[in-house]
Design a protein around this motif. Sequence first.
Motif, PDB file in Angstrom:
ATOM      1  N   PHE A   9       0.827  -1.201   0.000  1.00  0.00           N
ATOM      2  CA  PHE A   9       0.000   0.000   0.000  1.00  0.00           C
ATOM      3  C   PHE A   9       0.861   1.251   0.000  1.00  0.00           C
ATOM      4  N   GLY A  10       1.873   1.215  -0.895  1.00  0.00           N
ATOM      5  CA  GLY A  10       2.696   2.403  -1.126  1.00  0.00           C
ATOM      6  C   GLY A  10       1.972   3.316  -2.110  1.00  0.00           C
ATOM      7  N   ARG A  11       2.710   4.134  -2.805  1.00  0.00           N
ATOM      8  CA  ARG A  11       2.104   5.100  -3.724  1.00  0.00           C
ATOM      9  C   ARG A  11       1.257   4.418  -4.795  1.00  0.00           C
ATOM     10  N   PHE A  12       1.784   3.337  -5.405  1.00  0.00           N
ATOM     11  CA  PHE A  12       1.000   2.697  -6.464  1.00  0.00           C
ATOM     12  C   PHE A  12      -0.171   1.908  -5.894  1.00  0.00           C
ATOM     13  N   GLY A  13       0.008   1.235  -4.768  1.00  0.00           N
ATOM     14  CA  GLY A  13      -1.093   0.519  -4.136  1.00  0.00           C
ATOM     15  C   GLY A  13      -2.246   1.459  -3.807  1.00  0.00           C
ATOM     16  N   LYS A  14      -1.939   2.646  -3.330  1.00  0.00           N
ATOM     17  CA  LYS A  14      -2.971   3.646  -3.020  1.00  0.00           C
ATOM     18  C   LYS A  14      -3.642   4.137  -4.299  1.00  0.00           C
ATOM     19  N   THR A  15      -2.869   4.267  -5.376  1.00  0.00           N
ATOM     20  CA  THR A  15      -3.436   4.679  -6.662  1.00  0.00           C
ATOM     21  C   THR A  15      -4.389   3.614  -7.182  1.00  0.00           C
ATOM     22  N   LEU A  16      -3.991   2.375  -7.104  1.00  0.00           N
ATOM     23  CA  LEU A  16      -4.835   1.264  -7.533  1.00  0.00           C
ATOM     24  C   LEU A  16      -6.113   1.211  -6.703  1.00  0.00           C
ATOM     25  N   HIS A  17      -5.993   1.440  -5.418  1.00  0.00           N
ATOM     26  CA  HIS A  17      -7.158   1.485  -4.527  1.00  0.00           C
ATOM     27  C   HIS A  17      -8.143   2.551  -5.018  1.00  0.00           C
ATOM     28  N   ARG A  18      -7.625   3.709  -5.353  1.00  0.00           N
ATOM     29  CA  ARG A  18      -8.469   4.795  -5.848  1.00  0.00           C
ATOM     30  C   ARG A  18      -9.197   4.390  -7.126  1.00  0.00           C
ATOM     31  N   LEU A  19      -8.513   3.649  -7.998  1.00  0.00           N
ATOM     32  CA  LEU A  19      -9.090   3.203  -9.269  1.00  0.00           C
ATOM     33  C   LEU A  19     -10.185   2.160  -9.065  1.00  0.00           C
ATOM     34  N   LEU A  20     -10.005   1.259  -8.124  1.00  0.00           N
ATOM     35  CA  LEU A  20     -10.883   0.097  -7.978  1.00  0.00           C
ATOM     36  C   LEU A  20     -11.970   0.216  -6.910  1.00  0.00           C
ATOM     37  N   LYS A  21     -11.857   1.176  -6.019  1.00  0.00           N
ATOM     38  CA  LYS A  21     -12.703   1.213  -4.823  1.00  0.00           C
ATOM     39  C   LYS A  21     -14.203   1.286  -5.098  1.00  0.00           C
ATOM     40  N   ASN A  22     -14.616   1.835  -6.215  1.00  0.00           N
ATOM     41  CA  ASN A  22     -16.052   1.945  -6.497  1.00  0.00           C
ATOM     42  C   ASN A  22     -16.629   0.706  -7.162  1.00  0.00           C
ATOM     43  N   ASP A  23     -15.778  -0.194  -7.623  1.00  0.00           N
ATOM     44  CA  ASP A  23     -16.248  -1.355  -8.378  1.00  0.00           C
ATOM     45  C   ASP A  23     -16.017  -2.697  -7.694  1.00  0.00           C
ATOM     46  N   PHE A  24     -15.189  -2.727  -6.649  1.00  0.00           N
ATOM     47  CA  PHE A  24     -14.839  -3.988  -6.001  1.00  0.00           C
ATOM     48  C   PHE A  24     -14.802  -3.819  -4.497  1.00  0.00           C
ATOM     49  N   GLU A  25     -14.985  -4.920  -3.804  1.00  0.00           N
ATOM     50  CA  GLU A  25     -14.734  -4.950  -2.368  1.00  0.00           C
ATOM     51  C   GLU A  25     -13.230  -5.136  -2.214  1.00  0.00           C
ATOM     52  N   LEU A  26     -12.566  -4.184  -1.574  1.00  0.00           N
ATOM     53  CA  LEU A  26     -11.103  -4.200  -1.499  1.00  0.00           C
ATOM     54  C   LEU A  26     -10.596  -4.565  -0.115  1.00  0.00           C
ATOM     55  N   THR A  27      -9.497  -5.300  -0.106  1.00  0.00           N
ATOM     56  CA  THR A  27      -8.784  -5.632   1.115  1.00  0.00           C
ATOM     57  C   THR A  27      -7.327  -5.260   0.899  1.00  0.00           C
ATOM     58  N   ILE A  28      -6.765  -4.563   1.854  1.00  0.00           N
ATOM     59  CA  ILE A  28      -5.348  -4.226   1.809  1.00  0.00           C
ATOM     60  C   ILE A  28      -4.618  -5.308   2.614  1.00  0.00           C
ATOM     61  N   ILE A  29      -3.615  -5.913   1.982  1.00  0.00           N
ATOM     62  CA  ILE A  29      -2.882  -7.013   2.602  1.00  0.00           C
ATOM     63  C   ILE A  29      -1.522  -6.527   3.074  1.00  0.00           C
ATOM     64  N   ASN A  30      -1.205  -6.844   4.322  1.00  0.00           N
ATOM     65  CA  ASN A  30       0.139  -6.597   4.843  1.00  0.00           C
ATOM     66  C   ASN A  30       0.630  -7.880   5.506  1.00  0.00           C
ATOM     67  N   ARG A  31       1.777  -7.832   6.119  1.00  0.00           N
ATOM     68  CA  ARG A  31       2.361  -9.042   6.717  1.00  0.00           C
ATOM     69  C   ARG A  31       1.454  -9.676   7.768  1.00  0.00           C
ATOM     70  N   ASP A  32       0.684  -8.860   8.461  1.00  0.00           N
ATOM     71  CA  ASP A  32      -0.134  -9.364   9.560  1.00  0.00           C
ATOM     72  C   ASP A  32      -1.416 -10.046   9.110  1.00  0.00           C
ATOM     73  N   ASN A  33      -1.894  -9.742   7.914  1.00  0.00           N
ATOM     74  CA  ASN A  33      -3.164 -10.329   7.474  1.00  0.00           C
ATOM     75  C   ASN A  33      -3.043 -11.041   6.131  1.00  0.00           C
ATOM     76  N   ALA A  34      -1.884 -11.619   5.847  1.00  0.00           N
ATOM     77  CA  ALA A  34      -1.660 -12.264   4.546  1.00  0.00           C
ATOM     78  C   ALA A  34      -2.660 -13.381   4.279  1.00  0.00           C
ATOM     79  N   LYS A  35      -3.152 -14.039   5.317  1.00  0.00           N
ATOM     80  CA  LYS A  35      -4.112 -15.127   5.108  1.00  0.00           C
ATOM     81  C   LYS A  35      -5.414 -14.622   4.485  1.00  0.00           C
ATOM     82  N   ASP A  36      -5.674 -13.317   4.544  1.00  0.00           N
ATOM     83  CA  ASP A  36      -6.878 -12.753   3.927  1.00  0.00           C
ATOM     84  C   ASP A  36      -6.845 -12.860   2.402  1.00  0.00           C
ATOM     85  N   ILE A  37      -5.688 -13.209   1.844  1.00  0.00           N
ATOM     86  CA  ILE A  37      -5.591 -13.445   0.406  1.00  0.00           C
ATOM     87  C   ILE A  37      -6.584 -14.518  -0.013  1.00  0.00           C
TER      88      ILE A  37
END
Length: 115
Positions: A9-37
């Motif tokens: 969720f760096g600069r490009f991850g945030k940009t992608l979030h902005r692009l997709l947020k109205n059309d998909f249910e989004l989950t941000i994955i980090n080391r602590d919640n990788a199983k959410d994949i």
Amino acid sequence: MKTVAIVGFGRFGKTLHRLLKNDFELTIINRDNAKDIMKADAVFYCVPISSFESVIKSHKKYFKNNHLLIDVLSVKMYPKKIFEKYLRGLQTQAFLTHPMFGPDSSKNGFNGLPM
């Protein structure tokens, strides 16, 4: 609604979030919640090239059949090699992309910016 995970969720991850947020249910994955994949239909990997292999290797145990894994690195042969190495024998799909936009070029919207 389809569920999409964004890993990184760096600069490009945030940009992608902005692009997709109205059309998909989004989950941000980090080391602590990788199983959410496992809950996502598609996973965008927005990680630096230097950590791409280690992230794919550590996430492999969470990949499920018919998962769609999407890389957004600016190079294509390297992620292809990594996906082939770690997805061998799985029914997981890999999609290699090269977005022609980024945080700066999309600050006023995504019209005319292909992927």
